[in-house]
Write a protein that holds these residues in place. Sequence first.
Motif, short mmCIF file in Angstrom:
data_model
loop_
_atom_site.label_atom_id
_atom_site.label_comp_id
_atom_site.label_asym_id
_atom_site.label_seq_id
_atom_site.Cartn_x
_atom_site.Cartn_y
_atom_site.Cartn_z
N HIS A 265 14.55 28.34 25.44
CA HIS A 265 13.66 29.04 24.52
C HIS A 265 14.16 29.01 23.08
N ALA A 266 15.46 29.11 22.89
CA ALA A 266 16.00 29.10 21.53
C ALA A 266 15.68 27.76 20.84
N ARG A 267 15.82 26.67 21.60
CA ARG A 267 15.53 25.35 21.03
C ARG A 267 14.03 25.21 20.76
N ALA A 268 13.22 25.72 21.65
CA ALA A 268 11.77 25.66 21.45
C ALA A 268 11.37 26.44 20.20
N ARG A 269 11.98 27.59 19.99
CA ARG A 269 11.65 28.37 18.80
C ARG A 269 12.09 27.65 17.53
N THR A 270 13.20 26.92 17.61
CA THR A 270 13.64 26.14 16.46
C THR A 270 12.61 25.07 16.10
N ILE A 271 12.10 24.38 17.11
CA ILE A 271 11.09 23.34 16.87
C ILE A 271 9.82 23.95 16.29
N ILE A 272 9.41 25.08 16.82
CA ILE A 272 8.21 25.74 16.31
C ILE A 272 8.40 26.15 14.84
N GLY A 273 9.57 26.71 14.53
CA GLY A 273 9.85 27.10 13.14
C GLY A 273 9.89 25.90 12.22
N LEU A 274 10.47 24.82 12.69
CA LEU A 274 10.52 23.58 11.92
C LEU A 274 9.11 23.06 11.66
N ALA A 275 8.29 23.04 12.70
CA ALA A 275 6.91 22.57 12.57
C ALA A 275 6.11 23.43 11.61
N GLN A 276 6.29 24.73 11.67
CA GLN A 276 5.57 25.63 10.77
C GLN A 276 5.98 25.39 9.32
N ALA A 277 7.28 25.17 9.08
CA ALA A 277 7.75 24.94 7.71
C ALA A 277 7.18 23.65 7.14
N VAL A 278 7.12 22.60 7.96
CA VAL A 278 6.57 21.32 7.50
C VAL A 278 5.06 21.44 7.31
N ALA A 279 4.37 22.07 8.26
CA ALA A 279 2.92 22.20 8.17
C ALA A 279 2.50 23.02 6.96
N ASP A 280 3.31 24.03 6.61
CA ASP A 280 2.99 24.90 5.46
C ASP A 280 3.44 24.30 4.12
N GLY A 281 4.11 23.15 4.16
CA GLY A 281 4.57 22.53 2.94
C GLY A 281 5.84 23.15 2.38
N LYS A 282 6.51 23.99 3.15
CA LYS A 282 7.74 24.62 2.68
C LYS A 282 8.96 23.71 2.86
N LEU A 283 8.86 22.74 3.76
CA LEU A 283 9.94 21.80 4.02
C LEU A 283 9.42 20.39 3.86
N ASP A 284 10.00 19.64 2.94
CA ASP A 284 9.58 18.27 2.68
C ASP A 284 10.61 17.32 3.27
N LEU A 285 10.21 16.54 4.27
CA LEU A 285 11.12 15.60 4.93
C LEU A 285 10.80 14.15 4.56
N HIS A 286 10.11 13.97 3.44
CA HIS A 286 9.83 12.63 2.94
C HIS A 286 11.11 12.01 2.39
#
Length: 481
Positions: free
Chosen positions: A376-397
């Motif tokens: 679950h901890a790893r799943a929550r990390t992926i969800i948080g990562l996805a939310q940050a990228v989807a919201d434009g808060k994290l740029d991985l370009h």
Amino acid sequence: MHTDHERCYRAVQSRDRRFDGVFYTAVSSTGIYCRPSCPALTPKPEHVTFHATAASAQEAGYRACRRCRPDTTPGSPEWDVRADAVGRAMQLIGDGVVEREGVEGLSSRLGYSSRHVTRLLAQELGAGPLALARSNRAHTARVLIETTDLPMSDIAFAAGFASIRQFNASVRQAYALTPTQMRGRRRGTVTGRVTVRLAVRQPFHAGALLDFLAAHVLPGVEAVTGATYARVLRLPHGLGVMALTLDDTGVVCELELADLRDTAVAIGRARRLLDLDADPVAIDTVLGADPALADLVAAEPGLRVPSHVDGFELAVRTVVGQQVSVAGANTVLGRHVPARGTPVDFALAADHGLTHAFPEPEAFADADPTAMGMPHARARTIIGLAQAVADGKLDLHPGADRAAVREQLLAMRGIGPWTADYVVMRGLGDPDILLTTDLVLRRELERRGITADDTERWRPWRSYAGMHLWRASAAVERIPA
């Protein structure tokens, strides 16, 4: 480099291929610009000027040499090393940001005003962002003219030109040929797919790249068959498929795209994935001078550090792969690809058994962590990562600020130094990351008696040193996901 006239002229006299793409030689007596190694280039010193980019030479009124085709050289390795505004701008322009978002969008991503970015690029590169983007569009147009039977109006639109008139003028300025004349000169069989040979600096260790890619294949999304690596791409205007056939002499890239406007972006991502703009001679010279690495460099010259075509995909795969094997991580993700990914229907995909594009960030952002088939901890990390990228808060370009991205990743729950550094190394193309917390590398460093202080001698190429050490290790299967 291009500001040192004497040094550049010596490179031209020796026809040194190492400098192809590093600078361009413009000859005032002919009105032509060439790559330094052009066999037809015998100018007097007073007749030549040197330019950092093809766009700069074109802006000065020169057209591309038809013999050496300077626009097909590898990109400058300088942009791999530089993480400043100019280096980041070149990465972003190469990925089509100016075409999609304009100079304002480019400047916003860099955190400066449009005026400052234009002035900065003009001072260092001899051309502003619009001229650099226009040069890239002309190159894309040439590829489509020579490899497809598309009508010229469709090519103009696909290459990113706003009008047929602009398309004709830019092609004529760059090549001193009209699009129709250029098509009449082409050779070979034309298909419905775009096929281009990617320029590569020698030496080039194709086998090591194929080994790495084959060990990390995510079924359905990518495949390795013989000497060909194929995968599905998410591109700005739609999906696509690329198939890269490698040997030690170079790379053939075959593309099938939903929208031909993505041609230049897809080629650029293929180049980044295979690290084709690296300077292997410079890298091997630094690493080979260290007795601790000399045997590895001598045995495998031209080793590259594989990058990635999608920073978000790499980040997710890296998090899932924490503390598990590559095979285990791909088994877990293999269940998410058909469930959350996008099905593809390309003939080139079918040729290689590809079925889906990797899921978008939004597909993970609202997921139930209890239903993701992982801790679950790893799943929550992926969800948080996805939310940050989807919201434009994290740029991985690849054009993102490497230091800032690393800080953002470390601030996320469940992401430590190894994961953050691995994403920056492969996702953002940082050539100077050594994963000293990696168990395989630590064992290899200890076995060779290499201390942390010793590794400072490898800067700015520590990522390449790490690849040599991984390959030297007996635990090849433990190479990160």
